[in-house]
Motif scaffolding. Sequence first.
Motif, short mmCIF file in Angstrom:
data_model
loop_
_atom_site.label_atom_id
_atom_site.label_comp_id
_atom_site.label_asym_id
_atom_site.label_seq_id
_atom_site.Cartn_x
_atom_site.Cartn_y
_atom_site.Cartn_z
N LYS A 81 12.52 -0.55 -6.92
CA LYS A 81 11.06 -0.59 -6.74
C LYS A 81 10.45 0.76 -7.10
N LEU A 82 11.10 1.84 -6.65
CA LEU A 82 10.61 3.18 -6.96
C LEU A 82 10.62 3.42 -8.47
N GLU A 83 11.70 2.99 -9.12
CA GLU A 83 11.80 3.13 -10.58
C GLU A 83 10.65 2.39 -11.26
N ALA A 84 10.39 1.16 -10.85
CA ALA A 84 9.31 0.37 -11.44
C ALA A 84 7.96 1.05 -11.21
N ALA A 85 7.75 1.57 -10.01
CA ALA A 85 6.49 2.26 -9.70
C ALA A 85 6.29 3.46 -10.63
N ILE A 86 7.36 4.20 -10.89
CA ILE A 86 7.27 5.36 -11.79
C ILE A 86 7.01 4.90 -13.22
N GLN A 87 7.73 3.86 -13.66
CA GLN A 87 7.56 3.37 -15.03
C GLN A 87 6.17 2.80 -15.29
N LEU A 88 5.52 2.29 -14.25
CA LEU A 88 4.22 1.64 -14.42
C LEU A 88 3.03 2.56 -14.16
N ILE A 89 3.27 3.86 -14.06
CA ILE A 89 2.17 4.81 -13.87
C ILE A 89 1.25 4.77 -15.08
N GLU A 105 0.82 -1.21 0.00
CA GLU A 105 0.00 0.00 0.00
C GLU A 105 0.86 1.27 0.00
N ASP A 106 1.97 1.25 0.73
CA ASP A 106 2.89 2.39 0.73
C ASP A 106 3.44 2.64 -0.67
N LEU A 107 3.79 1.56 -1.36
CA LEU A 107 4.32 1.68 -2.72
C LEU A 107 3.25 2.23 -3.66
N LYS A 108 2.01 1.81 -3.49
CA LYS A 108 0.92 2.33 -4.30
C LYS A 108 0.68 3.81 -4.00
N ARG A 109 0.81 4.20 -2.73
CA ARG A 109 0.65 5.61 -2.35
C ARG A 109 1.76 6.46 -2.98
N PHE A 110 3.00 5.94 -2.97
CA PHE A 110 4.11 6.64 -3.61
C PHE A 110 3.81 6.85 -5.09
N GLN A 111 3.37 5.78 -5.76
CA GLN A 111 3.07 5.86 -7.19
C GLN A 111 1.97 6.88 -7.47
N ALA A 112 0.93 6.86 -6.66
CA ALA A 112 -0.19 7.79 -6.84
C ALA A 112 0.26 9.24 -6.59
N ALA A 113 1.08 9.46 -5.56
CA ALA A 113 1.58 10.81 -5.27
C ALA A 113 2.46 11.31 -6.40
N CYS A 168 7.34 14.12 -19.56
CA CYS A 168 8.48 13.22 -19.62
C CYS A 168 9.21 13.20 -18.27
N VAL A 169 9.57 12.00 -17.84
CA VAL A 169 10.36 11.82 -16.64
C VAL A 169 11.70 11.23 -17.06
N ALA A 170 12.77 11.89 -16.67
CA ALA A 170 14.13 11.43 -16.97
C ALA A 170 14.79 10.97 -15.68
N ILE A 171 15.01 9.67 -15.56
CA ILE A 171 15.57 9.10 -14.34
C ILE A 171 17.05 8.80 -14.55
N LYS A 172 17.87 9.28 -13.63
CA LYS A 172 19.29 8.95 -13.66
C LYS A 172 19.41 7.46 -13.31
#
Length: 146
Positions: free
Chosen positions: A84-92, A44-52, A64-68
């Motif tokens: 995990k954070l990278e995957a959450a961003i990529q799967l928005i 749920e925390d990961l889903k909240r991060f993705q939503a935020a 566009c999001v450019a990730i180092k």
Amino acid sequence: MIVCGVELTGSDAVVCLLNMDRGQFNLPECKVRKLSLPKNHSREDLKRFQAAFAELMAEYGVTCVAIKERMPKGKFAGGAISFKLEAAIQLITGIDLTVTLLPPARIKSTLASNPLPIAFADTGLKAFQEAAFTAAYVGQLHDHCT
């Protein structure tokens, strides 16, 4: 076009917005400098991060999001949580958002051929945002963001 540069460190996503309009760069005011995931995070925390993160991108009209990119192995390897954070961003989903990973070598070569038009110290950003700012700048010049 507004690009969001991201540096993933530990359980934080450090962000910097950069806009290019008619060849001129500017830094839109952003209420968020970083988004964090709790240490003992749940699904749920990961889903909240993705939503935020998605809400922030939609609010500022980021396309566009450019990730180092972090290395998966070796001395400078990224941690499991940052992947995990990278995957959450990529799967928005639900917003039109291009996510691109920028390898350190591409960042270095782009900066060599297109130096930053302003010294980082003159941007007014916090020191911890420098890598995100650089990623946003290279993202603006990168063919996947234009």
